[in-house]
Each structure stands twice: as C-alpha cells, then as structure tokens.
Design an enzyme around this catalytic site. Structure first.
Site, PDB file in Angstrom:
ATOM      1  N   ALA A   1       0.793  -0.909  -0.106  1.00 55.60           N
ATOM      2  CA  ALA A   1      -0.119   0.146   0.042  1.00 55.60           C
ATOM      3  C   ALA A   1       1.075   1.085   0.107  1.00 55.60           C
ATOM      4  O   ALA A   1       1.816   1.264   0.462  1.00 55.60           O
ATOM      5  CB  ALA A   1      -0.579   0.127   0.990  1.00 55.60           C
TER       6      ALA A   1
ATOM      7  N   GLY B   1       1.183  -5.347   1.138  1.00 55.24           N
ATOM      8  CA  GLY B   1      -0.221  -5.380   0.270  1.00 55.24           C
ATOM      9  C   GLY B   1      -0.129  -5.720  -0.816  1.00 55.24           C
ATOM     10  O   GLY B   1      -0.968  -6.646  -2.056  1.00 55.24           O
TER      11      GLY B   1
ATOM     12  N   GLU C   1      -0.190  -9.140  -0.171  1.00 54.09           N
ATOM     13  CA  GLU C   1      -1.443 -10.270  -0.050  1.00 54.09           C
ATOM     14  C   GLU C   1      -2.174 -10.094  -1.056  1.00 54.09           C
ATOM     15  O   GLU C   1      -2.967 -11.489  -1.734  1.00 54.09           O
ATOM     16  CB  GLU C   1      -2.165  -8.898   1.014  1.00 54.09           C
ATOM     17  CG  GLU C   1      -1.426  -9.191   2.272  1.00 54.09           C
ATOM     18  CD  GLU C   1      -1.970  -8.270   3.115  1.00 54.09           C
ATOM     19  OE1 GLU C   1      -1.907  -6.396   2.918  1.00 54.09           O
ATOM     20  OE2 GLU C   1      -2.998  -8.472   3.669  1.00 54.09           O
TER      21      GLU C   1
ATOM     22  N   GLU D   1       4.104  -3.883   7.518  1.00 55.94           N
ATOM     23  CA  GLU D   1       3.572  -3.969   7.729  1.00 55.94           C
ATOM     24  C   GLU D   1       3.584  -2.781   9.688  1.00 55.94           C
ATOM     25  O   GLU D   1       3.446  -2.178   9.549  1.00 55.94           O
ATOM     26  CB  GLU D   1       2.297  -4.037   8.012  1.00 55.94           C
ATOM     27  CG  GLU D   1       1.221  -4.416   6.433  1.00 55.94           C
ATOM     28  CD  GLU D   1       1.815  -5.663   5.615  1.00 55.94           C
ATOM     29  OE1 GLU D   1       2.692  -5.904   6.103  1.00 55.94           O
ATOM     30  OE2 GLU D   1       0.729  -5.408   4.662  1.00 55.94           O
TER      31      GLU D   1
HETATM   32  C1  LIG Z   1      -9.241   4.682   5.948  1.00 54.17           C
HETATM   33  C2  LIG Z   1      -8.571   3.925   5.566  1.00 54.17           C
HETATM   34  C3  LIG Z   1      -8.046   2.639   4.979  1.00 54.17           C
HETATM   35  C4  LIG Z   1      -7.431   1.899   4.285  1.00 54.17           C
HETATM   36  C5  LIG Z   1      -7.376   0.404   4.072  1.00 54.17           C
HETATM   37  C6  LIG Z   1      -6.199   0.493   3.391  1.00 54.17           C
HETATM   38  C7  LIG Z   1      -6.739  -0.771   2.927  1.00 54.17           C
HETATM   39  C8  LIG Z   1      -5.441  -1.782   3.887  1.00 54.17           C
HETATM   40  C9  LIG Z   1      -5.479  -2.991   3.045  1.00 54.17           C
HETATM   41  C10 LIG Z   1      -3.607  -3.244   2.167  1.00 54.17           C
HETATM   42  C11 LIG Z   1      -2.768  -2.864   3.497  1.00 54.17           C
HETATM   43  C12 LIG Z   1      -1.415  -3.337   3.362  1.00 54.17           C
HETATM   44  C13 LIG Z   1      -0.726  -2.661   4.158  1.00 54.17           C
HETATM   45  C14 LIG Z   1       0.813  -2.316   3.616  1.00 54.17           C
HETATM   46  O1  LIG Z   1       1.119  -2.420   2.315  1.00 54.17           O
HETATM   47  S1  LIG Z   1       1.847  -1.314   3.700  1.00 54.17           S
HETATM   48  C15 LIG Z   1       2.977  -0.607   3.209  1.00 54.17           C
HETATM   49  C16 LIG Z   1       3.651  -1.983   3.077  1.00 54.17           C
HETATM   50  N1  LIG Z   1       5.364  -2.105   2.867  1.00 54.17           N
HETATM   51  C17 LIG Z   1       5.943  -1.485   3.041  1.00 54.17           C
HETATM   52  O2  LIG Z   1       6.436  -0.707   3.915  1.00 54.17           O
HETATM   53  C18 LIG Z   1       7.789  -1.461   2.004  1.00 54.17           C
HETATM   54  C19 LIG Z   1       8.612  -0.259   2.180  1.00 54.17           C
HETATM   55  N2  LIG Z   1       9.402   0.127   1.473  1.00 54.17           N
HETATM   56  C20 LIG Z   1      10.796  -0.532   1.984  1.00 54.17           C
HETATM   57  O3  LIG Z   1      10.774  -0.961   2.748  1.00 54.17           O
HETATM   58  C21 LIG Z   1      11.665  -0.249   0.679  1.00 54.17           C
HETATM   59  O4  LIG Z   1      11.662   1.133   0.496  1.00 54.17           O
HETATM   60  C22 LIG Z   1      12.097  -1.253  -0.702  1.00 54.17           C
HETATM   61  C23 LIG Z   1       9.986  -0.890  -1.684  1.00 54.17           C
HETATM   62  C24 LIG Z   1      12.152  -2.436  -0.117  1.00 54.17           C
HETATM   63  C25 LIG Z   1      12.862  -0.266  -1.884  1.00 54.17           C
HETATM   64  O5  LIG Z   1      13.339   0.308  -1.147  1.00 54.17           O
HETATM   65  P1  LIG Z   1      15.114   0.803  -1.820  1.00 54.17           P
HETATM   66  O6  LIG Z   1      15.469   0.304  -2.811  1.00 54.17           O
HETATM   67  O7  LIG Z   1      16.134   1.386  -0.354  1.00 54.17           O
HETATM   68  O8  LIG Z   1      14.500   2.614  -1.782  1.00 54.17           O
HETATM   69  P2  LIG Z   1      14.045   3.511  -0.866  1.00 54.17           P
HETATM   70  O9  LIG Z   1      12.976   2.464   0.066  1.00 54.17           O
HETATM   71  O10 LIG Z   1      14.615   4.679  -0.847  1.00 54.17           O
HETATM   72  O11 LIG Z   1      12.232   3.343  -1.587  1.00 54.17           O
HETATM   73  C26 LIG Z   1      12.417   4.141  -2.992  1.00 54.17           C
HETATM   74  C27 LIG Z   1      11.150   5.151  -2.886  1.00 54.17           C
HETATM   75  O12 LIG Z   1      10.093   4.476  -2.787  1.00 54.17           O
HETATM   76  C28 LIG Z   1       9.323   5.535  -1.505  1.00 54.17           C
HETATM   77  N3  LIG Z   1       8.790   3.918  -1.415  1.00 54.17           N
HETATM   78  C29 LIG Z   1       8.644   3.013  -1.175  1.00 54.17           C
HETATM   79  N4  LIG Z   1       7.763   1.834  -0.468  1.00 54.17           N
HETATM   80  C30 LIG Z   1       7.207   2.968  -0.359  1.00 54.17           C
HETATM   81  C31 LIG Z   1       4.909   2.759  -0.089  1.00 54.17           C
HETATM   82  N5  LIG Z   1       4.988   1.280   0.388  1.00 54.17           N
HETATM   83  N6  LIG Z   1       4.522   3.436   0.237  1.00 54.17           N
HETATM   84  C32 LIG Z   1       4.623   4.967  -0.684  1.00 54.17           C
HETATM   85  N7  LIG Z   1       5.958   5.008  -0.580  1.00 54.17           N
HETATM   86  C33 LIG Z   1       7.038   4.014  -0.835  1.00 54.17           C
HETATM   87  C34 LIG Z   1      10.121   5.299  -0.518  1.00 54.17           C
HETATM   88  O13 LIG Z   1       9.391   6.842  -0.029  1.00 54.17           O
HETATM   89  C35 LIG Z   1      11.345   6.172  -1.784  1.00 54.17           C
HETATM   90  O14 LIG Z   1      10.137   7.326  -1.971  1.00 54.17           O
HETATM   91  P3  LIG Z   1      11.108   8.764  -2.190  1.00 54.17           P
HETATM   92  O15 LIG Z   1      12.459   8.523  -2.561  1.00 54.17           O
HETATM   93  O16 LIG Z   1      11.047   9.395  -2.080  1.00 54.17           O
HETATM   94  O17 LIG Z   1      11.683   8.836  -0.025  1.00 54.17           O
END
Ligand SMILES: CCCCCCCC/C=C\C=C\CC(=O)SCCNC(=O)CCNC(=O)[C@H](O)C(C)(C)COP(=O)(O)OP(=O)(O)OC[C@H]1O[C@@H](n2cnc3c(N)ncnc32)[C@H](O)[C@@H]1OP(=O)(O)O
Length: 738
Positions: free
Chosen positions: A73, A113, A116, A136
């Site tokens: 997500a 997600g 998932e 998460e």
């Molecule tokens: C009332 C509202 C209800 C809403 C209901 C929602 C429905 C609920 C259902 C599902 C819920 C799902 C929960 C989730 O999925 S939560 C997200 C889980 N994922 C993570 O935690 C992954 C996080 N990311 C990482 O670990 C890393 O970024 C990785 C993907 C491994 C990549 O690492 P790396 O190559 O070192 O690069 P960066 O970390 O620098 O990331 C690059 C840029 O991408 C942005 N980023 C990464 N992941 C996300 C994300 N999930 N969402 C948004 N942005 C993301 C990161 O910030 C970097 O961007 P920037 O350089 O601009 O900061």
C-alpha cells in the site's frame, strides 16, 4: 497505474505500474493539476473484471513494472485526510475467486499489500533475487488485506507469526522452503508465469484458494500462541502492532476465514488510529528524507558525486575499530586494519575474526560470501606505510585530540592525495583535527555507534572546509554498509551526544534530589527507550565520561582549588559520577557502577543498596532534602531538556531538519520508533506544553541553563506551533509576538 495486455494467446497480463516501487495507491487525488484518472487498485480491479469477461482469456498473470512486483500500500495514503477508499482486501478476494487461474510473477519485491495480492493468486512464481515480506508491523500496522488469515493457512502458524511480527523481508529461496512460493526461477519470471498459467488452464482451482484451506494444526496451539504473545510483548516495549498481529493470527486459528478477516479489519483500524502508526510512518519517510542531505552553504546530494571506495583502512582495533572493520568486510570493501603494536594487533585480529565468524554464520551464504580469510580482503598491519594506496581511512583510536592530531598529520603525509580521512570521534572538533592535514576538504567525521557492526546509525559530520564530494562519499559508504547516514554540522557532541548531555545531566540531578538509578531507568524504559541512562552508563563505562570531564577541566587535578563541589562555571554540576569513578565503579566492566553485577563483566543489573546509602550520605553532606519524584517529572525533565537542545541544534543549522534528529535518536540511541523520535514526540505533546513545562522547571532550577527554553521553541509557539514539516521555514521569519 496498471497495464492490461495479452501475454500469450489465452493469458492476460496485468502489470502493476506506479513508479518507483509500484505502491498500491487507493486514493483518488482530486486536486486540480494533479489528477490521476485511475488508482492502481482501481486499475487492478478493472483488469481482473476485463479478463473475467473476455471468453478468449483463459488465465491471468499479475506482475509489476520495472522488475518490481509491489512494495504494498502507498504508505502516504494512511495519513491523508482525503480518502476515497477502495479496499485491497476485496480485490484480493476477487483474485482468489477467479474461475481462471491467476499466477503471480514476483520480481524484485513483493511486500505488504503486494504480497497479499500474490497470496490471493492461485500460484506464485518468484525470481531467485526477489524478496518478500509483510513489513506492516514496522510501520505500526498489520497486514490488512487478509494477509494475517491467508499466510498461516499457507505456511503454518509458526512461520506466519515470525514473518508478520518481525516484518522481515525474506529471499525467494527461503520463501520456497516455507511454501510461500511454488517455484523459483532464474529466467524471465513473467514469461515463466505465463507458461505456467497456460499449463494450468482447465485445472481445478479449489485446492489453490487459501481462504478455503484450514490452518495447519499444532498439538499445543493455545500454549504456543500465549507464549508467542508474551515474547512479542516483551520485545515490543510498548509498541502495539506486534501484539495485535498475534491476535489477528490467533483469530485465524480459532475462527472461520470470513470472521478472521473481520477481526483483522477491527485490529487494523485500532492500529491505524492509534498514533503509533503515524509515528512509525513518519520515521519511515524521515529515514529516506535524510538521504537527501543539504548543508547551510548550499551543498547538497543533488549536485555532489561520491567517489568510489575500492579499499579502506581502519586505525585502532578497540571496540569501535573492530566493529567498523566488520562492517566494511560485510560490505565487501577490502580493508587494512592498523594497530600501534603487535600485541594490540593480535588482540584486535582475534576479536575481529570472532565477530566475522559470527556474522558469517548469520548470513545466508555463510563464510564463503564474506571471504575474510583472504588477505586481499582483510589485512592486519602495524605500519602506516600500508596506507599508501587506500581510498579512505577511518581513525578509531582513543578520544584524545593530541593523539588524533598526530595520526591525521601522519595520514596527510602518507596517504595518496585523493584519499579521504575520516574520524570516528564522538564529540571532538572536526576542524581542529582537519587543521593538521594538508587536505581539510577531505576530512570528515564518521561517528559510528557501538556495536558498530550492528547499530544502523552513522553520524556524518562536515567541517568548515569539508567538500561536498567528501560528504557524498561518506553517505555512499554508509549506504553500502547498510547504515543510515545523517549529515550534521560540527559542534561539541554533534547531534546525538549533544542532545544526550542535558538528558543525562537531568538524570543525575534527579538522583541528587531523591530518585534512585532504577527509578529513573524504569520511567524511561516504560516510556519505550531501549535502555535507561544509568544502565546505559554502566554498559558504556563511567570512565569514558570521567576522562572527558577531566579533559574539560570539570574534575580531576586541573580543577581550580576552591571550586564548589556542585557548581562549575556558575552553573549546577553534579560530582556524583566522578565520585563513583574515584571508587573504581566504572560499570559492568568492574562489576559495580550505578548498579551491582554478578561479577566484573556481568550483564545483569541489580539495584545496589550501597548506591542507595551512598546517595543518602551525599544528600546529607550537601544538605539536600530528599523528596519523592514521580514518573512524570522524571520523563519531563529528562526528555524535554533533550528536546530543548534539539531546538537549539536546529536554530544553529547543525541539522537541516527535525527528522535528522529523530533518525539519529531512533537508530543510535534506542528511542522508541512508535514515538517517532524526540522532535516528532514534541510535536505530539504540543510545543506550548513543552514550553510551559520547561519554563516551570527552569524557574525552579535557575542554575540549570539546559532547562531554559530554546529561543526557537519560543518562536515556534509564538507563531502558532506550526506542523513539524514547517518548523524550518519559520526559523528566519520575524515574529511580532516575541
Ligand atoms: C481509512 C483508510 C483505510 C485504508 C485501507 C487500506 C487497505 C488496507 C489494506 C492493505 C494494507 C496494506 C498495508 C501495506 O502494504 S503497508 C506497506 C508495506 N510495505 C512496506 O512497508 C514497504 C516499504 N518500503 C520499503 O521497505 C523499501 O522502500 C523498498 C520497497 C524495499 C525499496 O527500498 P529501496 O530500494 O532502498 O528504496 P527506498 O526505500 O528509498 O524507496 C524508494 C522510494 O519509494 C518510496 N516508497 C517505498 N515504499 C513505499 C510505499 N509502500 N508507499 C509509498 N512510498 C514508498 C520511498 O519513500 C522512496 O521514495 P522517496 O525517495 O521519494 O522517499
């Protein structure tokens, strides 16, 4: 946002597309100028419906753009006020219900997600280099798209508990062993998935629908889950998410799928609105924000290019040096380790080898991957001449300016002109060290935290003349060593130790006034800090601070005769730590410090009656009336004085934003991530509240300047306490309320 195409005659390919990580956005952003027509989730749903409606499509493959399945997500969406929700859970159900086989082609990452979605698919193929996980919990949530219900059904409760409560990312090979994926390939994963999808056409899908499977039984499920809950609670130190993850998995073991999903939603919503999730998501982005460093002179990550480090050296094989060598070897950078004589060298070599053996065992591919027995990778020496060809040196000797200057002057003479010279000092002046070299532009502080091969923080301190290339190179090296580099300016103690000083000082003052070490530690550990100030001081060794105070003339032979015992330079001073050192109580290493230990080198801190009576005698001798100090005062005086120093640091331009201070504290000082770091915490308490308390304590203790509210804090309050993101933009604004 997602592309629909035909991968082979009968296979539709749905490609998630949302660079850089194909986050599953569900927000329809409606502001003019940034209007997306379709969210990723909407596009995924549309693709599935289109495939379902098209009789010529017999199977589906889901993959991600640019070699990445999906990072889950969109984390920014969780705190956005403009939500037009489209749940991921129902879409995962839709995938699973499909009458046409759906195969996930997992390349790069499938996280949260994203995984998932893959769990909803009937088959999962992963590229050998892909990594998967449900992280998460690390952002204060739980897998909220039915992941807590499907994963235990697929891999069993113990493995699901491990993955969901730690959030760790696992490699494809481990995923295959667990049964999380059906196949691991080295070839083009999407093509392999399309081939598999073709083969599956017409086969029954019932057994592949995870929601229909029972959770594999354990003989002692209830006891197993209670034990897991107790362990997780202990580790979590007040963080709610791991505990609720266990509860969601427990629901999977006790209830039918649909009821388990309802429980998961209920728990997810508790977390989403708990405040902890917001703090942890702030911490996630703060860590990424500090990579984009800038300095007050205008240097920045955008324009500076790092130089390659092909070979490095470490001088000094004490505790810090050993950890630094280990970090470099782990990062596959050839290292020369230097000591002053053969005796120290051999001691250091043995210790480094032991650390590396342990690290190799922990690593996936074992010792081979580290290759530390190869002298081209790791060399030990006593002669500075071996440093002629290194690209970068990290000095990690004793914290003594004269010694450091001598070393840097030698380095400047011996190392090749383009080599970078770094110091692991934790407080000393970088400019003074640089001044003895002929290349001050290539001198920089790289402050590691102990144990250096474990702790993620690396404070990177630029001096007056440090070049942008040098900063960029140090930051790049931090990244290669898998550390979080935070660029800060040069001042005594830099960011971390400078903020720690008023905190530790308050802790000791509280002992003078009536607390016991264990009261102060307990209050701060209950708040969530990994370790309280006195346990920390015993661990680090009281002699370290004693030496520094002697060097500063605060105690010891250089103290002017007639100096009042509890005053220095006109302000309050506590000689308590000095008195303990004079009695040989250096902490764990001597078996006695603020606590007593089972033996010298022991680790179990026991409240010490000797310390209690020593404190009573001390108070009597100085005519201090012992008073009861409650937890609230302990927290406020220790934490608010630390935060206050943070505001001064920001005002002086030592750090370019509050997130820098927060990243330092979370990664180097055991600050609880679910409280977002000290400056984020201040924003949640409310700046006017912090200011009011500092004013109160400062009036009670006018002889403690660290309790006097920072001018920047006062200014922010006068300007209406703006959001943390806006603090820095107010730094130079005029306030007519001041
Ligand atoms: C009332 C509202 C209800 C809403 C209901 C929602 C429905 C609920 C259902 C599902 C819920 C799902 C929960 C989730 O999925 S939560 C997200 C889980 N994922 C993570 O935690 C992954 C996080 N990311 C990482 O670990 C890393 O970024 C990785 C993907 C491994 C990549 O690492 P790396 O190559 O070192 O690069 P960066 O970390 O620098 O990331 C690059 C840029 O991408 C942005 N980023 C990464 N992941 C996300 C994300 N999930 N969402 C948004 N942005 C993301 C990161 O910030 C970097 O961007 P920037 O350089 O601009 O900061």
């Amino acid at each position: 946002m997602a592309q629909y195409a035909r991968g082979a005659a009968a296979v539709a390919v749905i490609r998630l597309r949302n660079p850089p990580v194909n986050a599953l956005s569900w927000l329809l952003v409606t502001e003019p100028l940034i209007s997306f027509s379709l969210t990723v989730l909407q596009a995924l749903e549309d693709g599935l419906k289109r495939a379902d409606a098209d009789p010529s499509v017999k199977a589906v493959t889901i993959c991600g753009e640019n070699g990445k399945f999906s990072a889950g997500a969109d984390i920014r969406g969780f705190s956005s006020p403009r939500k037009q929700g489209l749940g991921l859970g129902p879409i995962v159900s839709l995938i699973e219900r499909s009458e046409k086989p759906v195969v996930a082609a997992i390349e790069g990452i499938a996280l949260g997600g994203g995984l998932e979605v893959a769990l909803g698919c009937h088959y999962r193929i992963a590229h050998v280099q892909a990594r998967m996980g449900l992280p998460e919990v690390t952002i204060g949530l739980l897998p909220g798209a039915q992941g807590t219900q499907r994963l235990p059904r697929l891999v069993g409760v113990p493995a699901a508990l491990d993955l969901i409560t730690t959030g760790r990312h696992i490699p494809a090979t481990e995923a295959l062993k667990l049964g999380l994926v059906d196949e691991v390939v080295e070839e083009n994963t999407v093509e392999a998935a399309i081939r598999l999808a073709n083969k599956l056409i017409g086969q029954p899908l019932g057994p592949r629908r995870l929601s229909l499977k029972p959770v594999p039984k354990l003989p002692n499920m209830e006891a197993f889950l209670s034990e897991a809950l107790a362990k997780v609670k202990k580790r979590a130190q007040g963080c709610l998410a791991p505990e609720l993850c266990v509860q969601a998995i427990k629901a999977a073991t006790e209830q039918p799928f649909a009821d388990g999903v309802r429980k998961e939603q209920e728990l997810f919503n508790i977390l989403l609105t708990s405040g902890q999730a917001k703090a942890m998501q702030y911490a996630f982005f703060a860590e990424r924000a500090v990579e984009k460093w800038t300095t007050p002179s205008g240097a920045s990550w955008k324009s500076a290019s790092p130089q390659p480090i092909r070979k490095a050296a470490v001088i000094g094989l004490g505790t810090m040096g050993r950890g630094i060598v280990t970090s470099l070897v782990k990062a596959k950078i050839p290292v020369v380790a230097l000591e002053q004589n053969l005796e120290y060298l051999n001691m250091g070599r043995n210790a480094v080898m032991l650390l590396l053996e342990r690290e190799a065992m922990k690593m996936e591919q074992g010792a081979q991957a580290l290759d530390f027995h190869n002298p081209a990778r790791l060399q030990f020496a006593v002669d500075f001449d071996v440093l002629r060809d290194v690209d970068l040196v990290i000095e990690a000797v004793f914290e003594n300016m004269a010694l450091k200057k001598e070393i840097f002057s030698n380095l400047s003479r011996i190392c090749k002109p383009e080599a970078f010279l770094c110091t692991n000092t934790s407080a000393l002046n970088i400019d003074e060290i640089a001044s003895v070299t002929g290349r001050p532009q290539q001198v920089i502080g790289m402050h590691f935290f102990s144990p250096a091969h474990v702790m993620r923080l690396l404070e990177i301190i630029y001096g007056r003349q440090t070049s942008p290339t040098t900063i960029a190179t140090a930051m790049q090296l931090a990244k290669v060593m898998k550390k979080v580099g935070v660029v800060v300016g040069n001042c005594f103690g830099f960011v971390g130790n400078r903020m720690m000083f008023p905190y530790s000082q308050q802790a000791v003052f509280l002992l003078e006034e009536g607390s016991r070490p264990e009261d102060v530690d307990q209050a701060l550990e209950d708040f969530g800090l990994k370790i309280g100030p006195f346990r920390m001081s015993d661990l680090a060794g009281l002699d370290v601070g004693w030496r520094s105070r002697k060097d500063q003339g605060l105690t010891g032979p250089s103290l002017a005769p007639g100096t009042p015992a509890r005053q220095r330079r006109g302000y309050r001073y506590s000689p308590l730590p000095d008195l303990l050192c004079e009695k040989g109580r250096f902490g764990q290493k001597t078996g006695k410090g603020w606590y007593e230990y089972e033996k010298a080198g022991g680790r179990t801190a026991k409240p010490d009656p000797w310390v209690h009576s020593f404190l009573c005698e001390y108070r009597n001798a100085h005519q201090i009336k012992t008073r009861f100090i409650d937890q609230e005062e302990i927290l406020e005086r220790c934490l608010y004085s630390l935060i206050n120093e943070g505001f001064d640091i920001l005002a002086e331009g030592i750090a370019s934003g509050p997130e820098h201070l927060d990243v330092v504290y979370i990664n180097g000082y055991g600050w609880p991530k679910h409280r977002g770091g000290p400056m984020f915490y201040a924003s949640t308490v409310g700046l006017p509240n912090i200011l009011a308390k500092l004013q109160k304590y400062s009036e009670i203790h006018p002889d403690i300047p660290q309790l006097r509210p920072s001018a920047f804090l006062k200014k922010l309050v006068a300007m209406g306490s703006p959001l943390l993101n806006d603090w820095m933009s107010h730094l130079h604004k005029q306030s007519n309320k001041l």
